[in-house]
Design a protein around this motif. Structure first.
Motif, PDB file in Angstrom:
ATOM      1  N   MET A 121      15.768  71.898  29.536  1.00 59.38           N
ATOM      2  CA  MET A 121      15.705  73.037  30.425  1.00 59.38           C
ATOM      3  C   MET A 121      15.666  74.291  29.576  1.00 59.38           C
ATOM      4  SD  MET A 121      18.603  74.588  32.938  1.00 59.38           S
ATOM      5  CE  MET A 121      19.300  75.387  31.485  1.00 59.38           C
TER       6      MET A 121
ATOM      7  N   THR B  73      14.966  78.758  35.781  1.00 59.96           N
ATOM      8  CA  THR B  73      14.838  77.695  34.787  1.00 59.96           C
ATOM      9  C   THR B  73      13.517  76.957  34.915  1.00 59.96           C
ATOM     10  OG1 THR B  73      15.915  76.077  36.225  1.00 59.96           O
ATOM     11  CG2 THR B  73      17.327  77.361  34.758  1.00 59.96           C
ATOM     12  N   GLN B  74      13.087  76.418  33.799  1.00 64.04           N
ATOM     13  CA  GLN B  74      11.935  75.520  33.761  1.00 64.04           C
ATOM     14  C   GLN B  74      12.383  74.215  33.143  1.00 64.04           C
ATOM     15  OE1 GLN B  74       8.534  76.970  31.599  1.00 64.04           O
ATOM     16  NE2 GLN B  74       7.289  75.166  32.044  1.00 64.04           N
ATOM     17  N   ARG B  75      12.103  73.110  33.816  1.00 63.19           N
ATOM     18  CA  ARG B  75      12.507  71.790  33.320  1.00 63.19           C
ATOM     19  C   ARG B  75      11.316  71.081  32.704  1.00 63.19           C
ATOM     20  NH1 ARG B  75      17.574  70.528  34.690  1.00 63.19           N
ATOM     21  NH2 ARG B  75      18.593  71.798  36.294  1.00 63.19           N
TER      22      ARG B  75
ATOM     23  N   GLY C  39      19.478  70.218  26.716  1.00 65.63           N
ATOM     24  CA  GLY C  39      18.815  68.932  26.819  1.00 65.63           C
ATOM     25  C   GLY C  39      19.551  67.860  26.050  1.00 65.63           C
TER      26      GLY C  39
ATOM     27  N   ASP D  37      14.584  65.658  28.300  1.00 61.21           N
ATOM     28  CA  ASP D  37      15.074  66.112  29.618  1.00 61.21           C
ATOM     29  C   ASP D  37      15.619  67.529  29.500  1.00 61.21           C
ATOM     30  OD1 ASP D  37      14.433  63.634  30.670  1.00 61.21           O
ATOM     31  OD2 ASP D  37      16.423  62.815  30.277  1.00 61.21           O
TER      32      ASP D  37
END
Length: 206
Positions: free
Chosen positions: A60, A70-72, A32, A58
């Motif tokens: 991940m 992945t999770q954002r 990030g 922002d």
């Protein structure tokens, strides 16, 4: 202008230096934007960080063994004490008045292999002239060691990860050794010019 508006205006005018970083733990990879209001290099900022949690914007997060899952998130807090490696993806340019000359020190590069519980890390560590790697590490008081030309090999398997810079948590090092660089081979010798063959002589008939 109200006090709140004045505060917002000051915040808007305050320069922000944004580094894009990755944080590797024993089981996660997190990335990030790492915002600073005072410019510092990534290694200095991570070592000087007073907060337990590093704030990333922002962001991940993904399991280390399944990086494609992945999770954002718009914002994520990462426990600094859990970081094994902090790698730089893109570093903010320094301000024009940043004293670059003061940051340059007479150092000698040493290549080493570092073993942690999750990674084998090959990188270049810079030490004072005359110090061995062991002596430099014994004298080091920083929590994270700055390394250049970094190759990270996950012990659980997977492709190696190559980064120009990463800071390695000193407390996570289990074992290490210095890599003895082989001397560069001498350049090939230039071939000697071939001597011209003698011209054939004509035979004179009797």
């Amino acid at each position: 202008m109200s006090f709140a508006d004045q505060t917002d205006e000051r915040l808007r005018l305050t320069p922000v230096y944004t580094h894009h970083i990755e944080i590797y733990t024993t089981s996660l990879v997190i990335s990030g934007a790492y915002d600073l209001v005072i410019y510092r290099r990534v290694s200095d900022a991570i070592n000087d960080e007073q907060r337990r949690y590093i704030t990333l914007r922002d962001a991940m997060i993904a399991p280390l063994s399944h990086a494609h899952t992945t999770q954002r998130l718009p914002q994520l807090l990462c426990d600094r004490s859990e970081a094994v490696l902090v790698a730089t993806l893109a570093e903010a340019p320094p301000p024009p008045d940043y004293p670059l000359e003061e940051q340059r020190r007479e150092v000698v590069p040493l290549t080493a292999m570092f073993f942690t519980a999750a990674f084998v890390v090959r990188g270049t560590y810079y030490v004072r002239p005359g110090l061995t790697l062991a002596e430099a590490l014994e004298r080091n008081t920083e929590e994270f060691l700055p390394l250049r030309n970094v190759h990270m090999f996950p012990i659980a398997g997977g492709a190696p990860i190559v980064r120009n810079f990463a800071a390695l948590a000193h407390s996570r090092i289990v074992a290490l050794y210095q890599v003895r660089e082989l001397p560069a081979p001498p350049p090939p010798a230039s071939p000697e010019p071939a001597e011209p063959a003698p011209a054939p002589q004509e035979e004179v008939g009797g």
